[in-house]
Design an enzyme around this catalytic site. Structure first.
Site, mmCIF file in Angstrom:
data_model
loop_
_atom_site.group_PDB
_atom_site.id
_atom_site.type_symbol
_atom_site.label_atom_id
_atom_site.label_comp_id
_atom_site.label_asym_id
_atom_site.label_seq_id
_atom_site.Cartn_x
_atom_site.Cartn_y
_atom_site.Cartn_z
ATOM 1 C CB CYS A 108 0.091 5.272 9.160
ATOM 2 S SG CYS A 108 1.644 5.387 8.274
ATOM 3 C CB CYS A 162 2.870 4.172 11.410
ATOM 4 S SG CYS A 162 2.695 5.849 10.767
ATOM 5 C CB CYS A 211 2.311 1.159 -8.075
ATOM 6 S SG CYS A 211 2.004 1.944 -6.483
ATOM 7 C CB CYS A 236 -0.557 3.603 -8.200
ATOM 8 S SG CYS A 236 1.169 4.053 -7.883
#
Length: 495
Positions: free
Chosen positions: A48, A51, A386, A389
């Site tokens: 992640c 993270c 983005c 995105c």
């Protein structure tokens, strides 16, 4: 014996720097939580990105807390290794941070920023009682000076104490609360009748404000939120969330220099007093945050003024062809409060035909598509610039294709997306992509998606929270299997 340089280097590579963050597993979690009065636990996945960005901040915070507040512990759980433990604690996205309080059943989500100093500040506040008991004049005076905004309750009965404690528990992450049952302290504070609640603040020239409403939790919470916001504040990264969370329409005045700001603050202050509790008035630095004007349907020409209804997300713009004056602002604000100003709606043209696989939503078609009560609607709020995105797009299209090509699924589920910067939609979108599910029959309670961005995870989300409990991926796999069998039969026939 002398060590060679090579042996020293080899030895050094085997040394693991000690971490002040405790790594927990299913075997150690419950005992660790029980043995420590306050723990912040991070549920994470090694892959992640968020993270990874949090990791050094989290480590730094753990070290600071270990040195200055050793009773507060920071822990982490690798959900790729401890999936059952993470499921047990309702983890659906990464990182998920939760505050645990020893042997109690009290578990709350972490609501602070993901920076070391913010984590430290948040957890220190969590370690304090929701309400500090003020036993004497000295503690009373010190508490009043403890922050720029504090709330003190003066009581003589248990019921009022309990009500105040509920308020403090709700807002403990934002403000300091103190209370006393000492009648002499109430008298010294000029309190003639208890129960009473007073907000002490170091801004606006009002050193204290006495609550005048009924002694009920919701009204007291709103009182604290309203009084904590300056009459004429400034919108920025540190204040934006508090303005939005107040639930009160926010009026922005874009100014591009200090002199201009000072002139307008003088105009806005009496207006802020008049409309207090109905509209929050604030300036915003046009030089730094001028691009935000686009989100309010304003041209980047200064000064400029607009109101954002933070609940509906509608925007109301002051005519930029007219000079901004005190008289003009009073008239505009009066009309807004009376409901006589129409919102300025920004909307793209909807496609003439929805060709799939993802349904295109615009501001003008939002209600028709997203609030269709017969369908579970998964909608992505995206921005064309983005990068995240763009990375999500092929996976989102894949999910949409399964639904689009299955008549039964298509009658129950819509996979949709909206270009959020170019369409005014009634959702609070603070980052891209933002994904929400509007379940059929329950459009007033959309569910935010916080999982990893895979087709399977998105399908699981729709299956879990949608009305129809459909596993989209499973339907797609079944359809593919049938198609493959048909292909094999066709080949066999040709042979």
């Amino acid at each position: 014996m002398k060590l060679s340089l090579i042996s020293v280097l080899l030895a050094s590579t085997s040394i693991v720097l000690a971490s002040d963050v405790f790594s927990l597993t299913a075997d150690s979690f419950d005992q660790f939580i029980a043995e420590n009065s306050l723990t912040l636990a991070e549920f994470f996945a090694p892959w992640c990105g968020h993270c990874k960005a949090l990791a050094p901040e989290y480590e730094q915070a753990a070290t600071i807390l270990k040195d200055q507040h050793p009773g507060i512990k920071l822990a982490k759980i690798d959900c790729t290794q401890e999936s059952e433990l993470c499921n047990q604690h309702g983890v659906e996205g990464f990182p998920t941070l939760k505050v645990f309080r020893g042997n109690s059943d009290s578990v709350s989500p972490y609501a602070g920023q993901r920076k070391a100093d913010s984590i430290v500040s948040y957890m220190v506040k969590q370690s304090l009682p929701a309400v500090s008991l003020l036993a004497d004049k000295d503690s009373h005076e010190k508490f009043k000076q403890a922050d720029s905004f504090v709330v003190v309750g003066y009581f003589a009965d248990q019921q009022s104490n309990n009500t105040f404690a509920q308020v403090a528990d709700t807002l403990r992450d934002h403000f300091l609360f103190g209370a006393t049952n000492d009648e002499s302290l109430a008298q010294a504070a000029g309190i003639e009748q208890v129960p009473a609640v007073v907000a002490y603040k170091k801004f606006d020239g009002d050193d204290r404000v006495v609550y005048q409403g009924e002694f009920v939790v919701d009204d007291l919470i709103q009182f604290a939120k309203i009084e904590s916001i300056p009459l004429v504040g400034e919108v920025g990264p540190a204040t934006y969330a508090s303005y939005i969370e107040s639930g009160i329409p926010l009026a922005y005045l874009f100014v591009d220099n200090g002199k201009q700001k000072a002139e307008f603050v003088e105009i806005l202050t009496p207006l802020a007093r008049k409309f207090k509790g109905k509209i929050n008035l604030a300036t915003i630095n046009a030089t730094t945050f001028g691009q935000h004007a686009d989100n309010l349907n304003l041209k980047q020409q200064w000064p400029a003024f607009a109101i954002q209804d933070v609940v509906s997300n509608f925007k109301y713009t002051y005519d930029q062809a007219s000079e901004i004056t005190a008289t003009g602002l009073i008239e505009f604000l009066d009309k807004f409060v009376a409901g006589d100003v129409n919102p300025t709606i920004k909307s793209q043209e909807p496609p003439e035909v929805q060709e799939g696989p993802v349904t295109i939503v615009t501001a003008n078609t939002y209600d028709e598509i997203v609030l269709d009560d017969d369908k579970d609607v998964l909608i992505e709020f995206y921005a064309t610039w983005c990068g995240h995105c763009k990375n999500l797009a092929p996976k989102y299209d894949e999910l949409g294709s399964i639904v689009w090509n299955d008549a039964d699924l298509k009658s129950k589920i819509t996979i949709a997306k909206v270009d959020a910067p170019n369409n005014d939609v009634p959702d609070d979108v603070r980052g891209f992509p933002t994904i929400k599910l509007y379940p059929a029959g329950d459009k007033e309670n959309p569910v935010d998606y916080e999982g990893d961005r895979t087709v399977q995870s998105l399908s699981d989300f729709v299956n879990k929270y949608g009305k129809y409990k459909v596993d989209i991926v499973a339907v797609g796999e079944k359809t593919t299997l049938v198609d493959d069998e048909d292909d094999e039969e066709e080949v066999h026939d040709e042979l």
